[in-house]
Motif scaffolding. Structure first.
Motif, PDB file in Angstrom:
ATOM      1  N   VAL A 260      51.913  38.875  67.544  1.00  0.00           N
ATOM      2  CA  VAL A 260      51.819  37.419  67.721  1.00  0.00           C
ATOM      3  C   VAL A 260      51.471  36.762  66.385  1.00  0.00           C
ATOM      4  O   VAL A 260      52.105  35.788  65.970  1.00  0.00           O
ATOM      5  N   GLU A 261      50.484  37.350  65.714  1.00  0.00           N
ATOM      6  CA  GLU A 261      50.071  36.839  64.402  1.00  0.00           C
ATOM      7  C   GLU A 261      51.249  36.760  63.429  1.00  0.00           C
ATOM      8  O   GLU A 261      51.453  35.753  62.755  1.00  0.00           O
ATOM      9  N   ARG A 262      52.036  37.843  63.377  1.00  0.00           N
ATOM     10  CA  ARG A 262      53.170  37.890  62.444  1.00  0.00           C
ATOM     11  C   ARG A 262      54.222  36.831  62.790  1.00  0.00           C
ATOM     12  O   ARG A 262      54.800  36.216  61.901  1.00  0.00           O
ATOM     13  N   ALA A 263      54.473  36.647  64.083  1.00  0.00           N
ATOM     14  CA  ALA A 263      55.495  35.673  64.482  1.00  0.00           C
ATOM     15  C   ALA A 263      55.024  34.250  64.175  1.00  0.00           C
ATOM     16  O   ALA A 263      55.806  33.402  63.743  1.00  0.00           O
ATOM     17  N   ASP A 269      56.545  28.821  66.964  1.00  0.00           N
ATOM     18  CA  ASP A 269      55.525  28.268  67.847  1.00  0.00           C
ATOM     19  C   ASP A 269      55.186  29.353  68.872  1.00  0.00           C
ATOM     20  O   ASP A 269      56.090  29.987  69.425  1.00  0.00           O
ATOM     21  N   VAL A 270      53.912  29.565  69.111  1.00  0.00           N
ATOM     22  CA  VAL A 270      53.512  30.683  69.990  1.00  0.00           C
ATOM     23  C   VAL A 270      54.180  30.578  71.363  1.00  0.00           C
ATOM     24  O   VAL A 270      54.614  31.576  71.937  1.00  0.00           O
ATOM     25  N   ASP A 271      54.325  29.367  71.867  1.00  0.00           N
ATOM     26  CA  ASP A 271      54.926  29.207  73.195  1.00  0.00           C
ATOM     27  C   ASP A 271      56.441  29.422  73.201  1.00  0.00           C
ATOM     28  O   ASP A 271      57.058  29.509  74.255  1.00  0.00           O
ATOM     29  N   GLU A 272      57.019  29.519  71.992  1.00  0.00           N
ATOM     30  CA  GLU A 272      58.456  29.799  71.894  1.00  0.00           C
ATOM     31  C   GLU A 272      58.760  31.262  72.199  1.00  0.00           C
ATOM     32  O   GLU A 272      59.828  31.592  72.664  1.00  0.00           O
ATOM     33  N   PHE A 273      57.830  32.155  71.844  1.00  0.00           N
ATOM     34  CA  PHE A 273      58.145  33.579  71.999  1.00  0.00           C
ATOM     35  C   PHE A 273      57.184  34.345  72.901  1.00  0.00           C
ATOM     36  O   PHE A 273      57.572  35.332  73.523  1.00  0.00           O
ATOM     37  N   ALA A 274      55.931  33.891  72.983  1.00  0.00           N
ATOM     38  CA  ALA A 274      54.936  34.687  73.729  1.00  0.00           C
ATOM     39  C   ALA A 274      55.316  34.902  75.203  1.00  0.00           C
ATOM     40  O   ALA A 274      55.017  35.966  75.747  1.00  0.00           O
ATOM     41  N   PRO A 275      56.001  33.944  75.859  1.00  0.00           N
ATOM     42  CA  PRO A 275      56.379  34.223  77.254  1.00  0.00           C
ATOM     43  C   PRO A 275      57.331  35.412  77.391  1.00  0.00           C
ATOM     44  O   PRO A 275      57.510  35.934  78.483  1.00  0.00           O
ATOM     45  N   TRP A 301      44.205  39.243  77.276  1.00  0.00           N
ATOM     46  CA  TRP A 301      45.439  38.660  76.727  1.00  0.00           C
ATOM     47  C   TRP A 301      45.466  37.147  76.954  1.00  0.00           C
ATOM     48  O   TRP A 301      45.750  36.366  76.047  1.00  0.00           O
ATOM     49  N   ALA A 302      45.130  36.752  78.179  1.00  0.00           N
ATOM     50  CA  ALA A 302      45.151  35.321  78.505  1.00  0.00           C
ATOM     51  C   ALA A 302      44.178  34.557  77.612  1.00  0.00           C
ATOM     52  O   ALA A 302      44.508  33.517  77.040  1.00  0.00           O
ATOM     53  N   ARG A 303      42.974  35.094  77.468  1.00  0.00           N
ATOM     54  CA  ARG A 303      41.963  34.399  76.656  1.00  0.00           C
ATOM     55  C   ARG A 303      42.381  34.322  75.199  1.00  0.00           C
ATOM     56  O   ARG A 303      42.255  33.281  74.560  1.00  0.00           O
ATOM     57  N   GLU A 304      42.867  35.434  74.657  1.00  0.00           N
ATOM     58  CA  GLU A 304      43.232  35.452  73.242  1.00  0.00           C
ATOM     59  C   GLU A 304      44.406  34.508  72.969  1.00  0.00           C
ATOM     60  O   GLU A 304      44.419  33.800  71.980  1.00  0.00           O
ATOM     61  N   LEU A 305      45.392  34.531  73.860  1.00  0.00           N
ATOM     62  CA  LEU A 305      46.559  33.668  73.627  1.00  0.00           C
ATOM     63  C   LEU A 305      46.170  32.200  73.719  1.00  0.00           C
ATOM     64  O   LEU A 305      46.607  31.380  72.923  1.00  0.00           O
ATOM     65  N   ARG A 306      45.316  31.878  74.653  1.00  0.00           N
ATOM     66  CA  ARG A 306      44.916  30.481  74.790  1.00  0.00           C
ATOM     67  C   ARG A 306      43.948  30.072  73.683  1.00  0.00           C
ATOM     68  O   ARG A 306      44.161  29.069  73.001  1.00  0.00           O
ATOM     69  N   ASP A 307      42.913  30.891  73.481  1.00  0.00           N
ATOM     70  CA  ASP A 307      41.826  30.453  72.609  1.00  0.00           C
ATOM     71  C   ASP A 307      42.065  30.767  71.136  1.00  0.00           C
ATOM     72  O   ASP A 307      41.716  29.977  70.275  1.00  0.00           O
ATOM     73  N   PHE A 309      45.221  31.700  69.743  1.00  0.00           N
ATOM     74  CA  PHE A 309      46.526  31.266  69.255  1.00  0.00           C
ATOM     75  C   PHE A 309      46.931  29.881  69.757  1.00  0.00           C
ATOM     76  O   PHE A 309      48.006  29.392  69.428  1.00  0.00           O
ATOM     77  N   GLY A 310      46.091  29.287  70.585  1.00  0.00           N
ATOM     78  CA  GLY A 310      46.355  27.928  71.033  1.00  0.00           C
ATOM     79  C   GLY A 310      47.580  27.774  71.913  1.00  0.00           C
ATOM     80  O   GLY A 310      48.213  26.708  71.918  1.00  0.00           O
TER      81      GLY A 310
END
Lengths: 552, 134
Positions: A260-263, A269-275, A301-307, A309-310
């Motif tokens: 996620v960090e690399r992308a 945008d995190v929401d472009e690929f994380a799903p 995972w949920a907490r890290e992605l939200r908190d 990576f926003g």
């Protein structure tokens, strides 16, 4: 959870006055991973636990109780048996057999040369072509592998990592030549290169260029393949290499966070690929520990992605997982007992809320499975799905004092490892300094030592042995497959336009040295019938190769 | 009698990355007081034979879980023989079907250890079968 002080006192009282007077068996009361287990769990164990915050509801943050509101009441998990051996013709036949018997997705196992980016006619491939999986060299092989299977309907999973981008290019071109656009393809390609350096050890390039190739693919898929999962972040192999459940959880999630960090660094945008990220975990034999592991994984995972990576899109926060029962838990001794082990493990996967499941066949400690053994493995899932009643309610173990406590402890153990990895400079640096490799090798050694001391029992191995417990019928690799595959490769090479091959390979090599996304160039190579080995060799001329310094 | 420790090369021929067993064996042999040289992964038979000779090893343990044992083991044995190292004890470990064991032994493999073999048995086997150093 609000604790009634009276209940805490009563629990202490019970422990001191009643339990401590009882006799305990002389065995270590701990999980398979060596985590201590108390005689009884009560509300007192959940004093720091907040059900609303830590469990939530199925389909809502933090997804501890499952990623979808209806879970198996809405849709059963996908029964996806991993298969592949011999040439693509034989594996295509096995795929059709599995679909005919009620399997609902496909999963492809490739042979070792394919995993290592070597063509079937390479000297180092000798004796390994089509042995541990299916042999595949060119786009023509990919087309034959899925011949007659509607790729816009059946989802396909491919277990390939170092050369994943090349195999995805083959898949896209094979579908395109069959009239199916990339955007319609649904499925998963493993691509989890970090766990290769940690555990599975099939690589082509040094870590940094390999990470660039992964990120190229994630970026390309986020634009072109909305139904495709470009990475399946995998704990399976980490566990099989000897990791504890806590290590599997921590290293896998840290790998995922690193992708996620690399992308994000690439500008996505995190929401472009994380799903589109998905996970793949092991289901080992310690029932509750495994269930706690899946529940903790979803929450972290949920907490890290939200908190961290926003992420805003809830789909970015949901951890979808495939699960496979533990190959390493199976024994060569009294192999039918493996059916029972696999049943327990599969049930843990289901109670842990998996989205798809592979059950191992009872003969897999000895060889690839026979069709009969595969059918029993699939039937195991069908019995759980249709007879056991387990899928009738969502997360039936949620709220169990023990399961919630173990879930919390699992999460804490993962964060301890995250901190140690961060101190080393992140996951790539940690791998370069052999940290996860050493932790896993120590755990594997300790497990073996516990077996040899007799502290841990494996039925049929160090207890309850019998003589003459060998299986009489096992799958034997077809010695002629290697020759047939070399002929297939030679035919494709004879038919292709060598000028087009040189042009495509030259462009790939130049792009590898530049700051460009390599996916379109790999697709051009695939169209020109460039082989996997040729593409890997072209990139290795720029990237170099990888050699590990083993620790044990 | 010399105090020389038994020198063992633990090797992973072929392309598979399943090194859990090899590493456990390497560590168990080291803990048992032997000199262990672990080759690392993805070794060709040529590389393994070269390591055995260069390290002046008494024994070599080949760990194979890829199903390629009937291709790789004969090559290693033949190369050791060609290079005058036929006295090196060769053992094999991994997922080896029972039917293949007689053929491997006929080729010169001293013992085959299959899944579940205790490390103590392997240590003991090496101690019993490595020729006492001169």
């Amino acid at each position: 959870m609000a604790i009634d002080p009276g209940s805490e006192r009563r629990a202490h009282q019970w422990l001191e006055e009643r339990y401590s007077r009882e006799r305990e068996r002389e065995v270590p009361f701990e999980t398979l991973s060596g985590h201590p287990v108390a005689p009884l769990y009560t509300p007192e164990d959940l004093s720091g636990h907040d059900a609303e915050r830590d469990e939530g509801f199925p389909g809502s943050f933090p997804y501890t109780r499952g990623v979808y509101p209806s879970m198996y009441r809405g849709r059963l998990w996908t029964m996806r048996q991993f298969a592949g051996f011999g040439t693509v013709e034989e594996t295509n036949e096995r795929f059709r057999y599995l679909l005919d018997h009620g399997q609902t997705g496909l999963s492809t196992a490739f042979d070792m040369p394919t995993l290592m980016g070597l063509d079937s006619d390479h000297a180092r491939s000798l004796g390994e072509v089509g042995v541990e999986g299916v042999a595949l060299d060119t786009v023509d092989d990919m087309a034959t592998l899925f011949d007659g299977i509607p790729l816009d309907e059946v989802t396909v999973s491919m277990t390939i990592n170092a050369p994943a981008a090349i195999l995805l290019a083959f898949y896209v071109v094979a579908a395109e030549e069959n009239g199916i656009a990339a955007g319609k393809l649904g499925g998963t390609i493993q691509t989890d290169i970090l766990k290769e350096y940690i555990a599975q050890k099939e690589w082509c390039f040094p870590i940094e260029p390999a990470m660039r190739l992964v990120t190229d693919m994630v970026e390309w898929c986020s634009g072109e393949m909305p139904r495709w999962h470009p990475i399946s972040i995998s704990g399976y192999h980490i566990r099989e290499a000897g990791a504890t459940a806590q290590q599997e959880l921590a290293f896998t999630l840290k790998d995922g966070l690193t992708y996620v960090e690399r992308a994000v660094e690439r500008g996505l945008d995190v929401d472009e690929f994380a799903p589109r990220l998905s996970f793949f975990f092991n289901a080992h034999i310690d029932f509750f520990e495994e269930i706690a592991k899946y529940r903790a994984a979803r929450r972290i995972w949920a907490r890290e992605l939200r908190d961290t990576f926003g992420a805003k899109d809830p789909r970015s926060m949901l951890m979808r997982t495939h699960t496979q029962t533990a190959g390493v838990s199976l024994t060569a001794q009294q192999p039918l007992v493996n059916i029972i082990r696999t049943t327990i493990e599969a049930l843990a996967g289901v109670l842990g809320g998996t989205q798809s499941l592979h059950t191992n066949s009872f003969d897999e400690a000895l060889a690839l499975p026979t069709p009969d053994a595969v059918r029993i493995a699939l039937r195991t899932q069908q019995v759980i799905a249709h007879e056991s009643g387990v899928p009738n309610t969502v997360d039936p173990l949620g709220g169990s004092y023990f399961v919630e406590k173990l879930t919390d402890e699992m999460e804490a153990a993962a964060y301890d490892y995250f901190a140690r990895i961060d101190e080393l400079g992140g996951m790539v640096a940690a791998i370069e300094s052999n940290f996860p490799q050493r932790e896993i090798s120590d755990a594997a050694f300790e497990h073996q030592a516990a077996l040899e001391r007799g502290d841990r029992i494996m039925v049929g191995v160090n207890a309850f042995e019998v003589a003459d417990d060998e299986l009489t019928e096992i799958h034997r690799p077809d010695p002629a497959a290697e020759g047939r595959q070399r002929e297939r490769l030679a035919e494709t090479m004879a038919r292709r336009d060598e000028d087009a091959v040189r042009t495509a390979l030259g462009a790939l090599e130049r792009a590898a040295a530049e700051d460009r996304n390599l996916m379109p160039l790999l697709i051009d190579c695939a169209r020109a019938r460039v082989s996997e080995g040729e593409m890997v060799a072209a990139m290795q001329r720029v990237f170099g190769t990888y050699t590990e310094t083993p620790v044990y | 009698m010399s105090e020389r420790k038994i020198r063992v090369v633990v090797a992973k021929p072929g392309l598979d990355g399943h090194d859990r067993g090899a590493k456990i064996i390497a560590r168990a042999l080291r803990d048992a007081g032997m000199e262990v040289i672990y080759t690392g992964l993805h070794q060709t038979p040529e590389q393994i034979a070269a390591t055995v000779i260069q390290e002046d090893a008494d024994a070599v343990g080949l760990s194979i879980l890829s199903g390629a044992h009937m291709t790789l083991v004969p090559k290693v044995v033949a190369m050791l023989r060609e290079q005058g190292a036929e006295d090196v004890l060769v053992t094999v470990g991994g997922t080896i079907p029972a039917d293949d064991i007689p053929e491997l032994k006929r080729l010169g493999v001293a013992e085959v250890f299959t899944p579940g073999a205790p490390t103590d048995d392997i240590v003991e086997f090496l101690r019993d079968h490595v020729a006492a150093p001169a």
